[in-house]
Design a protein around this motif. Structure first.
Motif: not given
Length: 361
Positions: A179-200
């Motif tokens: 398992g892991f816990l890592f910090a992310l930069e605020s502009n990393r892209l994630v998706s909550v809904e399929k096909g849509s990328w958004i900054q954290v």
């Protein structure tokens, strides 16, 4: 690596002696100073620093008996050892310093720091950044991770800051079934809904985290904290075989990572902070930045001895001989200072206030 000798040593300076000197010397560390304190030759100290060839595995062998090697948290971070006036010292370069918030001249030390399930913590592997190796800090991290696992360490989690949260590192940790816990930069892209990328930084994240799809990696749980008026983002991950909830009455049925909640996040985040305290201690107590040797071998041996000094302080703390890493040096000179004050004050009573009785008019 620690040498095996075929005849009794005649060396006047040894590793335990040098470690003791680093932990006790309140001023500048040098071969001449140690020679003066121990009444040995300057060359004896210099020969010791240039003769030995200690390796990270020597550190692990020293640490292994002091911790529970299974089920703990392995943290990665680096620190710059300030050497602003060094012109000829090996391994120095220019690196960004979180302490100074700018690029400074020094030596970059990358460390793997382990906290066991009982709260005992020690450094277990390290690298000194060397441009001649042609590697990045992330390369060093992956090398060290493979090494400690091959040596027998069995952590449950790996933690690190945003410098070490590239997709390659995350996938490597995942492939080791950790398992892991890592910090992310605020502009990393994630998706909550399929096909849509958004900054954290634009997401609304509940206290117990939000399951998202991290770009080029997969599903993780996203958390947000506020530190020094700054928002910081972290991702947590558990291998598939550890995802099931232990609580049969949990309301999170069907949710990914039901065991990763605010309590677990706070615990891992607190354990990762131990490596920051380690960096502070080796600089303030172990004299890791205080040396005047120049050669690569001598510099490496000095740094190894300073880290071993911290290991010894942690061992003393574990058996309640000292309450913290700073206590040993703070109390080391108490008797000497007390004796000096007592002798110095003799014969100087005339400096004390003079008593004169009240005279009635």
């Amino acid at each position: 690596m620690i040498r095996t000798i075929t005849r009794p040593s005649t060396a006047r300076c040894t590793l335990p002696m040098y470690i003791g000197f680093l932990l006790s010397e309140p001023n500048g560390v040098s071969c001449s100073r140690m020679a003066s304190v121990l009444s040995i030759s300057h060359d004896s100290v210099n020969r010791f620093l240039n003769r030995e060839s200690y390796e990270p595995k020597d550190l692990y062998r020293e640490v292994e008996p002091t911790v529970n090697i299974e089920g703990g948290t392995l943290s990665v971070d680096d620190s710059v050892l300030d050497k602003p006036y060094a012109k000829y010292i090996a391994l120095t370069g220019y690196y960004y310093s979180g302490k100074h918030h700018q690029v400074v001249k020094g030596i970059n030390l990358i460390t793997l720091y382990y906290t066991d399930p009982h709260g005992q913590n020690q450094p277990v592997n390290y690298r000194i950044y060397d441009k001649a190796d042609g590697k990045t800090k992330n390369d060093y991290f992956l090398d060290m991770l493979v090494e400690v696992l091959s040596w027998g360490l069995k952590p449950a989690f790996v933690t690190g800051d945003s410098w070490y949260s590239c997709v390659k590192n995350l996938k490597a940790v995942k492939n080791h079934q950790l398992g892991f816990l890592f910090a992310l930069e605020s502009n990393r892209l994630v998706s909550v809904e399929k096909g849509s990328w958004i900054q954290v930084q634009t997401l609304d994240i509940p206290n117990d985290g939000l399951v998202v799809w991290l770009r080029d990696f997969g599903q993780v749980k996203l958390f947000r904290t506020h530190l020094k008026n700054q928002e910081r983002h972290y991702v947590m991950y558990l291998p598939d075989d550890k995802n099931s909830s232990d609580d049969k009455n949990s309301s999170d049925d069907g949710e990914k990572f039901p065991n990763l909640n605010q309590i677990k996040f706070d615990k891992l985040h607190s354990q990762h902070w131990q490596i920051e305290q380690y960096h502070r201690a080796i600089k303030q107590v172990c004299n890791i930045e205080s040396f005047q040797v120049r050669g690569k071998t001598a510099v490496k041996n000095h740094l190894f001895a300073a880290i071993c000094g911290y290991v010894e302080l942690q061992r003393l703390k574990a058996v309640d001989i000292i309450s913290n890493c700073y206590r040993l040096r703070r109390e080391l000179f108490n008797e000497i200072i007390s004796s000096f004050i007592e002798v110095f004050a003799q014969g100087k009573e005339h400096l004390n206030p003079k008593f004169s009785g009240v005279v009635n008019a």
